[in-house]
Scaffold this active site. Sequence first.
Site, PDB file in Angstrom:
ATOM      1  N   VAL A  80       0.843  -1.202   0.000  1.00  0.00           N
ATOM      2  CA  VAL A  80       0.000   0.000   0.000  1.00  0.00           C
ATOM      3  C   VAL A  80       0.878   1.252   0.000  1.00  0.00           C
ATOM      4  O   VAL A  80       0.567   2.244  -0.647  1.00  0.00           O
ATOM      5  CB  VAL A  80      -1.020  -0.014   1.176  1.00  0.00           C
ATOM      6  CG1 VAL A  80      -0.349   0.097   2.536  1.00  0.00           C
ATOM      7  CG2 VAL A  80      -2.019   1.119   1.023  1.00  0.00           C
ATOM      8  N   GLY A 159      -5.270   7.170   9.060  1.00  0.00           N
ATOM      9  CA  GLY A 159      -5.740   6.623   7.787  1.00  0.00           C
ATOM     10  C   GLY A 159      -6.397   5.270   8.044  1.00  0.00           C
ATOM     11  O   GLY A 159      -6.907   5.007   9.139  1.00  0.00           O
ATOM     12  N   ARG A 242       6.702   3.391   8.284  1.00  0.00           N
ATOM     13  CA  ARG A 242       8.002   3.262   7.625  1.00  0.00           C
ATOM     14  C   ARG A 242       9.061   3.700   8.631  1.00  0.00           C
ATOM     15  O   ARG A 242       8.852   4.664   9.379  1.00  0.00           O
ATOM     16  CB  ARG A 242       8.097   4.145   6.373  1.00  0.00           C
ATOM     17  CG  ARG A 242       7.311   3.650   5.168  1.00  0.00           C
ATOM     18  CD  ARG A 242       7.935   2.390   4.529  1.00  0.00           C
ATOM     19  NE  ARG A 242       7.208   1.921   3.368  1.00  0.00           N
ATOM     20  CZ  ARG A 242       6.233   0.996   3.404  1.00  0.00           C
ATOM     21  NH1 ARG A 242       5.867   0.434   4.541  1.00  0.00           N
ATOM     22  NH2 ARG A 242       5.633   0.623   2.284  1.00  0.00           N
ATOM     23  N   ASP A 266       7.879  -2.487  13.696  1.00  0.00           N
ATOM     24  CA  ASP A 266       7.787  -3.471  12.613  1.00  0.00           C
ATOM     25  C   ASP A 266       8.590  -2.997  11.407  1.00  0.00           C
ATOM     26  O   ASP A 266       8.791  -3.747  10.460  1.00  0.00           O
ATOM     27  CB  ASP A 266       6.311  -3.669  12.205  1.00  0.00           C
ATOM     28  CG  ASP A 266       6.143  -4.781  11.179  1.00  0.00           C
ATOM     29  OD1 ASP A 266       6.791  -5.836  11.348  1.00  0.00           O
ATOM     30  OD2 ASP A 266       5.387  -4.595  10.206  1.00  0.00           O
ATOM     31  N   HIS A 290       9.357  -6.396   9.517  1.00  0.00           N
ATOM     32  CA  HIS A 290       8.384  -5.820   8.577  1.00  0.00           C
ATOM     33  C   HIS A 290       7.358  -6.886   8.141  1.00  0.00           C
ATOM     34  O   HIS A 290       7.260  -7.224   6.958  1.00  0.00           O
ATOM     35  CB  HIS A 290       9.109  -5.217   7.365  1.00  0.00           C
ATOM     36  CG  HIS A 290       8.281  -4.193   6.633  1.00  0.00           C
ATOM     37  ND1 HIS A 290       8.816  -3.118   5.981  1.00  0.00           N
ATOM     38  CD2 HIS A 290       6.925  -4.085   6.442  1.00  0.00           C
ATOM     39  CE1 HIS A 290       7.858  -2.397   5.421  1.00  0.00           C
ATOM     40  NE2 HIS A 290       6.695  -2.967   5.688  1.00  0.00           N
ATOM     41  N   GLY A 292       3.945  -6.706   8.893  1.00  0.00           N
ATOM     42  CA  GLY A 292       2.575  -6.214   9.070  1.00  0.00           C
ATOM     43  C   GLY A 292       1.544  -6.938   8.219  1.00  0.00           C
ATOM     44  O   GLY A 292       0.479  -7.327   8.696  1.00  0.00           O
TER      45      GLY A 292
HETATM   46  P1  NAP Z   1      -3.536   5.823   4.488  1.00  0.00           P
HETATM   47  O1  NAP Z   1      -4.952   5.371   4.664  1.00  0.00           O
HETATM   48  O2  NAP Z   1      -3.186   6.628   3.301  1.00  0.00           O
HETATM   49  O3  NAP Z   1      -3.099   6.594   5.821  1.00  0.00           O
HETATM   50  C1  NAP Z   1      -2.011   7.463   5.891  1.00  0.00           C
HETATM   51  C2  NAP Z   1      -2.333   8.532   6.915  1.00  0.00           C
HETATM   52  O4  NAP Z   1      -1.189   9.371   7.033  1.00  0.00           O
HETATM   53  C3  NAP Z   1      -3.514   9.433   6.556  1.00  0.00           C
HETATM   54  O5  NAP Z   1      -4.344   9.573   7.666  1.00  0.00           O
HETATM   55  C4  NAP Z   1      -2.872  10.788   6.244  1.00  0.00           C
HETATM   56  O6  NAP Z   1      -3.671  11.901   6.619  1.00  0.00           O
HETATM   57  C5  NAP Z   1      -1.648  10.709   7.141  1.00  0.00           C
HETATM   58  N1  NAP Z   1      -0.622  11.631   6.678  1.00  0.00           N
HETATM   59  C6  NAP Z   1       0.067  11.584   5.511  1.00  0.00           C
HETATM   60  N2  NAP Z   1       0.917  12.623   5.425  1.00  0.00           N
HETATM   61  C7  NAP Z   1       0.749  13.326   6.570  1.00  0.00           C
HETATM   62  C8  NAP Z   1       1.346  14.513   7.059  1.00  0.00           C
HETATM   63  N3  NAP Z   1       2.272  15.172   6.352  1.00  0.00           N
HETATM   64  N4  NAP Z   1       0.956  14.932   8.284  1.00  0.00           N
HETATM   65  C9  NAP Z   1       0.025  14.259   8.993  1.00  0.00           C
HETATM   66  N5  NAP Z   1      -0.579  13.133   8.578  1.00  0.00           N
HETATM   67  C10 NAP Z   1      -0.213  12.684   7.362  1.00  0.00           C
HETATM   68  O7  NAP Z   1      -2.575   4.567   4.449  1.00  0.00           O
HETATM   69  P2  NAP Z   1      -2.686   3.170   5.225  1.00  0.00           P
HETATM   70  O8  NAP Z   1      -3.277   2.150   4.344  1.00  0.00           O
HETATM   71  O9  NAP Z   1      -3.287   3.396   6.566  1.00  0.00           O
HETATM   72  O10 NAP Z   1      -1.128   2.839   5.388  1.00  0.00           O
HETATM   73  C11 NAP Z   1      -0.300   3.708   6.113  1.00  0.00           C
HETATM   74  C12 NAP Z   1       1.156   3.360   5.931  1.00  0.00           C
HETATM   75  O11 NAP Z   1       1.445   2.168   6.652  1.00  0.00           O
HETATM   76  C13 NAP Z   1       1.572   3.050   4.488  1.00  0.00           C
HETATM   77  O12 NAP Z   1       1.867   4.235   3.782  1.00  0.00           O
HETATM   78  C14 NAP Z   1       2.778   2.185   4.689  1.00  0.00           C
HETATM   79  O13 NAP Z   1       3.936   2.999   4.732  1.00  0.00           O
HETATM   80  C15 NAP Z   1       2.567   1.549   6.047  1.00  0.00           C
HETATM   81  N6  NAP Z   1       2.281   0.103   5.990  1.00  0.00           N
HETATM   82  C16 NAP Z   1       3.123  -0.751   6.630  1.00  0.00           C
HETATM   83  C17 NAP Z   1       2.837  -2.089   6.655  1.00  0.00           C
HETATM   84  C18 NAP Z   1       3.731  -3.040   7.393  1.00  0.00           C
HETATM   85  O14 NAP Z   1       3.895  -4.167   6.944  1.00  0.00           O
HETATM   86  N7  NAP Z   1       4.300  -2.638   8.515  1.00  0.00           N
HETATM   87  C19 NAP Z   1       1.719  -2.601   5.983  1.00  0.00           C
HETATM   88  C20 NAP Z   1       0.899  -1.708   5.326  1.00  0.00           C
HETATM   89  C21 NAP Z   1       1.185  -0.348   5.351  1.00  0.00           C
HETATM   90  P3  NAP Z   1      -5.012  12.303   5.808  1.00  0.00           P
HETATM   91  O15 NAP Z   1      -5.966  11.146   5.997  1.00  0.00           O
HETATM   92  O16 NAP Z   1      -5.519  13.529   6.461  1.00  0.00           O
HETATM   93  O17 NAP Z   1      -4.597  12.465   4.381  1.00  0.00           O
HETATM   94  C1  GLV Z   2       3.887  -2.583   3.558  1.00  0.00           C
HETATM   95  O1  GLV Z   2       4.705  -2.060   4.233  1.00  0.00           O
HETATM   96  C2  GLV Z   2       3.022  -1.880   2.670  1.00  0.00           C
HETATM   97  O2  GLV Z   2       3.179  -0.669   2.507  1.00  0.00           O
HETATM   98  O3  GLV Z   2       2.150  -2.542   2.093  1.00  0.00           O
END
Ligand code: NAP
Ligand code: GLV
Length: 336
Positions: A80, A159, A242, A266, A290, A292
Amino acid sequence: MSTDKPTVFVTRQIPAMGLEAIARVAEMRVHEKPMPPTRQELLQGVQGCAGILSLLSDRIDSEVFDAAGANLRVVSNFAVGYNNIDVTEAKRRDISVGNTPDVLTDATADIAVALILAAARRLREAADGVIHGQWKTWEPLGWIGMDLRGKTLGIVGMGRIGQATAERLVHGWQMKLLYTSRSPKPDVDRQLGGRHVALDELLSDSDVISVHVSLSPETRHLINAEALSKVKLNTVLVNTSRGEVIDQMALVTALKKQQLFAAGLDVCDPEPLPVNHPLLELPNCIVLPHIGSATVSARNAMAQRAARNLIAGIQGQPLPFAVHQSHLHTHPTNQT
Ligand code: NAP
Ligand code: GLV
């Protein structure tokens, strides 16, 4: 052998259901090795391709676009997060970019909660104690952790995953909820009793801080030494977004000084974390590799979404899960 199917490069083995779907419509080159392609292997692998299915460990930038050549229509990330892709450059070249949202939200939120519990209840120290013969008797004063019920949870980045993590902890542990994001979330306020606050207020008022922002130049080192100096004593910090969102050396200092109670990560910077990294020596820090989204259903669904994006892109169709949608003009299809 010559074929009129467009060629795509898949930078690693992904679940079979994704590869099978791609193979039906494209000439598929798969990087078969267990380690990611080297830069040279990546630049070579993409040559002449109409599509690239990339992983979060592949840096996809103008050099890769140049190496692929004029046929490239789509980059489909098997994740994602898409901070590994130069989306600005993709837009400039009218190349579509796709990702795999939603299907990994629950799996990743579960890992965030697992890390919060592990850090708060000192699971790493306790499990290490068993292995290293420190478990001599039932300890009335040993391995005492922190409980969560009724405490304040701070979600940095409300998010999809931030919200799923908050749901678990508000419903399950009756935690009070503060959060930051670029915009307030009225549904979260209504359904979970959340309050949209400035980062400083979240840092100083939360007992547990869970980081979920996407990585960008604005969020790189969002949690730095100054931010960490604002947290209250005995706070737990968890990051499943991240590694670069946290200044890791500042985190080491805060954990050593017990400015934080414990941390659970993670994601790290870099990945993999070198085994001699100071974070790994700290008993109040638990680090995962990592994982998740590492469940069967999440990874299968990611493979399906990544394949659907790739196929739509090479066929000049709108991507079902687009970060950036090209203008769908007809490129010449790939000749092999
Ligand atoms: P998402 O729905 O796009 O959520 C990202 C959030 O970050 C949104 O609420 C956004 O705010 C906020 N944001 C972005 N830039 C910002 C800023 N400058 N200041 C304040 N808030 C900010 O994405 P998601 O699906 O939840 O995923 C989030 C992240 O998790 C991914 O981008 C990825 O890096 C990470 N991830 C990691 C794993 C893992 O295996 N550990 C798995 C999946 C994802 P707004 O809603 O107001 O735009
Ligand atoms: C995992 O870190 C993802 O962004 O899907």
